[in-house]
Scaffold this motif. Structure first.
Motif, PDB file in Angstrom:
ATOM      1  N   ASP A 273       0.833  -1.202   0.000  1.00  0.00           N
ATOM      2  CA  ASP A 273       0.000   0.000   0.000  1.00  0.00           C
ATOM      3  C   ASP A 273       0.871   1.257   0.000  1.00  0.00           C
ATOM      4  OD1 ASP A 273      -2.300  -1.493   0.004  1.00  0.00           O
ATOM      5  OD2 ASP A 273      -2.580  -1.394   2.183  1.00  0.00           O
ATOM      6  N   LEU A 274       1.923   1.210   0.806  1.00  0.00           N
ATOM      7  CA  LEU A 274       2.806   2.367   0.892  1.00  0.00           C
ATOM      8  C   LEU A 274       3.528   2.599  -0.433  1.00  0.00           C
ATOM      9  CD1 LEU A 274       3.517   4.359   3.119  1.00  0.00           C
ATOM     10  CD2 LEU A 274       5.480   2.921   3.713  1.00  0.00           C
ATOM     11  N   LEU A 275       3.988   1.534  -1.041  1.00  0.00           N
ATOM     12  CA  LEU A 275       4.678   1.639  -2.336  1.00  0.00           C
ATOM     13  C   LEU A 275       3.758   2.246  -3.388  1.00  0.00           C
ATOM     14  CD1 LEU A 275       6.982  -0.967  -4.010  1.00  0.00           C
ATOM     15  CD2 LEU A 275       5.099   0.019  -5.299  1.00  0.00           C
ATOM     16  N   GLU A 276       2.529   1.784  -3.424  1.00  0.00           N
ATOM     17  CA  GLU A 276       1.601   2.297  -4.432  1.00  0.00           C
ATOM     18  C   GLU A 276       1.291   3.770  -4.208  1.00  0.00           C
ATOM     19  OE1 GLU A 276      -1.787  -0.277  -4.660  1.00  0.00           O
ATOM     20  OE2 GLU A 276      -0.563  -2.054  -5.079  1.00  0.00           O
ATOM     21  N   ASN A 277       1.268   4.199  -2.947  1.00  0.00           N
ATOM     22  CA  ASN A 277       1.018   5.610  -2.655  1.00  0.00           C
ATOM     23  C   ASN A 277       2.209   6.480  -3.057  1.00  0.00           C
ATOM     24  OD1 ASN A 277      -1.555   5.238  -1.610  1.00  0.00           O
ATOM     25  ND2 ASN A 277      -0.801   4.885   0.477  1.00  0.00           N
ATOM     26  N   VAL A 278       3.422   6.011  -2.777  1.00  0.00           N
ATOM     27  CA  VAL A 278       4.612   6.824  -3.023  1.00  0.00           C
ATOM     28  C   VAL A 278       5.004   6.806  -4.501  1.00  0.00           C
ATOM     29  CG1 VAL A 278       7.072   7.077  -2.519  1.00  0.00           C
ATOM     30  CG2 VAL A 278       5.475   6.518  -0.677  1.00  0.00           C
ATOM     31  N   LEU A 279       4.990   5.605  -5.123  1.00  0.00           N
ATOM     32  CA  LEU A 279       5.445   5.481  -6.510  1.00  0.00           C
ATOM     33  C   LEU A 279       4.324   5.591  -7.531  1.00  0.00           C
ATOM     34  CD1 LEU A 279       8.072   2.570  -6.249  1.00  0.00           C
ATOM     35  CD2 LEU A 279       8.395   5.033  -5.933  1.00  0.00           C
ATOM     36  N   ALA A 280       3.071   5.523  -7.060  1.00  0.00           N
ATOM     37  CA  ALA A 280       1.905   5.618  -7.950  1.00  0.00           C
ATOM     38  C   ALA A 280       1.898   4.509  -9.002  1.00  0.00           C
ATOM     39  CB  ALA A 280       1.846   6.992  -8.625  1.00  0.00           C
ATOM     40  N   VAL A 281       2.338   3.319  -8.602  1.00  0.00           N
ATOM     41  CA  VAL A 281       2.305   2.146  -9.481  1.00  0.00           C
ATOM     42  C   VAL A 281       1.861   0.945  -8.653  1.00  0.00           C
ATOM     43  CG1 VAL A 281       4.096   2.961 -11.060  1.00  0.00           C
ATOM     44  CG2 VAL A 281       4.737   1.636  -9.044  1.00  0.00           C
ATOM     45  N   PRO A 282       1.251  -0.068  -9.292  1.00  0.00           N
ATOM     46  CA  PRO A 282       0.846  -1.257  -8.546  1.00  0.00           C
ATOM     47  C   PRO A 282       2.042  -2.132  -8.193  1.00  0.00           C
ATOM     48  CG  PRO A 282       0.378  -1.542 -10.871  1.00  0.00           C
ATOM     49  CD  PRO A 282       0.854  -0.130 -10.711  1.00  0.00           C
ATOM     50  N   ALA A 283       1.909  -2.886  -7.096  1.00  0.00           N
ATOM     51  CA  ALA A 283       2.963  -3.798  -6.659  1.00  0.00           C
ATOM     52  C   ALA A 283       2.475  -5.229  -6.746  1.00  0.00           C
ATOM     53  CB  ALA A 283       3.386  -3.480  -5.231  1.00  0.00           C
ATOM     54  N   ALA A 284       3.366  -6.131  -7.118  1.00  0.00           N
ATOM     55  CA  ALA A 284       3.072  -7.555  -7.148  1.00  0.00           C
ATOM     56  C   ALA A 284       3.718  -8.205  -5.930  1.00  0.00           C
ATOM     57  CB  ALA A 284       3.602  -8.189  -8.434  1.00  0.00           C
ATOM     58  N   LEU A 285       2.922  -8.963  -5.147  1.00  0.00           N
ATOM     59  CA  LEU A 285       3.411  -9.554  -3.917  1.00  0.00           C
ATOM     60  C   LEU A 285       3.843 -11.000  -4.139  1.00  0.00           C
ATOM     61  CD1 LEU A 285       1.789  -7.060  -2.937  1.00  0.00           C
ATOM     62  CD2 LEU A 285       1.217  -8.382  -0.881  1.00  0.00           C
ATOM     63  N   SER A 286       4.896 -11.388  -3.438  1.00  0.00           N
ATOM     64  CA  SER A 286       5.354 -12.766  -3.424  1.00  0.00           C
ATOM     65  C   SER A 286       5.515 -13.179  -1.969  1.00  0.00           C
ATOM     66  CB  SER A 286       6.687 -12.903  -4.177  1.00  0.00           C
ATOM     67  OG  SER A 286       7.154 -14.232  -4.122  1.00  0.00           O
TER      68      SER A 286
END
Length: 351
Positions: A273-286
């Protein structure tokens, strides 16, 4: 597909006042200049208008699968085949009109050993040395030196029929380097070699350039082009589809990816969630690896992300930024992998 001619192309195309890909700067020498090289075998066009500009003192990679036209291109540049159209010059000498001069400037190592299997390694190298004009004593000294460099001293007197494929490849390259010509053509030189011998061959190629030679290397091994080549021409179906440094080619097909591995995998959703807020891109989780991956369009924001993660008490165990691989470049440019099955290039070898 990347249009190498379009003025609106990506970073690999020059900006005003800069040299075009492969173009020499003032004071630099062209080892190879080819324009519109074309070769047909019956109804099959093996090479279709290839342009190349190779600066002296560099490794130039020609990357493509079997059937792409790499071998035919080398054979035309090495005066072994006459082009049906176009022209090429080696250090300023025309490959057709001055073939005898060109042959004195080049060495060629193909995909298959050209040594005499009825002779030993030493006898082969001495024979080739003598044919090149060395005295008997010079031929023996040079042969011993090359056998040592390529790790073949212990097998110097062994019949070639007992050589492994890797040993034959090394001997073939050694034979082509007796005179260490200014320009060396290596046509898939590491095909069939084990990883250790392949690494030794890479070291030899680097040494050749460091001591003044220019190397044109054809390969379908993307990591080989990435490791060795100063510039790369991507060739497919007889046509150059892109050209530039390995990094330029990678940058032309997509953004880098950011990979984060957390100390506590349970914090992955919060980190995403934090990554998407700061970078404005979706993240893929592993979750199994305790990691997440996201496209990185602005490297400057990575520091902001790390500060935000620290402020939230999310510990990062590992961070890396990875560029697209040459595998991805080739797939993007051509629509297929570089190791696809051969097409009609067998017609070249048989010609």
């Amino acid at each position: 597909m990347l249009d190498t001619q379009s003025p609106s192309g990506p970073d690999m195309l020059s900006q005003p006042g800069q040299a075009q890909p492969g173009q020499t700067q003032p004071g630099q020498t062209l080892a190879i200049e080819a324009r519109g090289l074309t070769k047909d075998f019956g109804a099959f066009r093996a090479v279709d208008g290839v342009d190349l500009r190779v600066q002296a003192g560099t490794v130039y990679g020609v990357l493509g699968p079997n059937g792409a036209g790499k071998t035919t291109t080398i054979r035309m540049l090495a005066t072994l085949l006459r082009p049906d159209a176009g022209d090429a010059r080696i250090f300023g000498h025309d490959v057709v009109g001055e073939a005898h001069v060109v042959r004195s400037l080049i060495g060629v190592t193909g995909q298959y050993a050209s040594v005499d299997e009825t002779l030993s390694a030493t006898e082969n190298l001495v024979l080739f040395s003598r044919l090149l004009g060395l005295s008997r004593a010079e031929a023996r000294r040079k042969s011993a030196s090359l056998l040592d460099e390529f790790g073949l001293t212990a097998a110097a007197k062994r019949p070639l029929g007992k050589f492994s494929g890797g040993m034959r490849r090394r001997l073939d390259l050694a034979a082509s380097l007796i005179s260490q010509p200014p320009l060396i053509f290596l046509d898939e030189p590491t095909t069939g070699l084990d990883p250790r011998t392949r690494a030794q061959m890479w070291d030899t190629i680097r040494r050749l350039v460091a001591t003044g030679s220019t190397v044109l290397l054809t390969t379908q091994m993307l990591d080989e082009a990435d490791q060795l080549a100063d510039r790369v021409a991507v060739i497919d179906k007889g046509t150059v589809v892109a050209e530039g440094t390995p990094d330029m080619l990678k940058e032309s097909v997509g953004v880098s990816s950011l990979q984060l591995r957390l100390t506590e995998p349970a914090m992955l959703p919060a980190a995403a969630d934090l990554l998407e807020n700061v970078l404005a891109v979706p993240a893929a989780l592993s979750p199994e690896a305790g990691a997440l991956t996201a496209p990185l369009q602005d490297a400057g924001k990575v520091a902001d992300l790390l500060v935000a993660l620290r402020d939230r008490g999310i510990a990062v165990a590992q961070l890396s930024v990875q560029k697209p691989s040459l595998d991805e470049v080739f797939l993007t440019l051509t629509g297929h992998a570089a190791a696809d099955e051969p097409t009609d290039e067998d017609m070249e070898v048989a010609s």
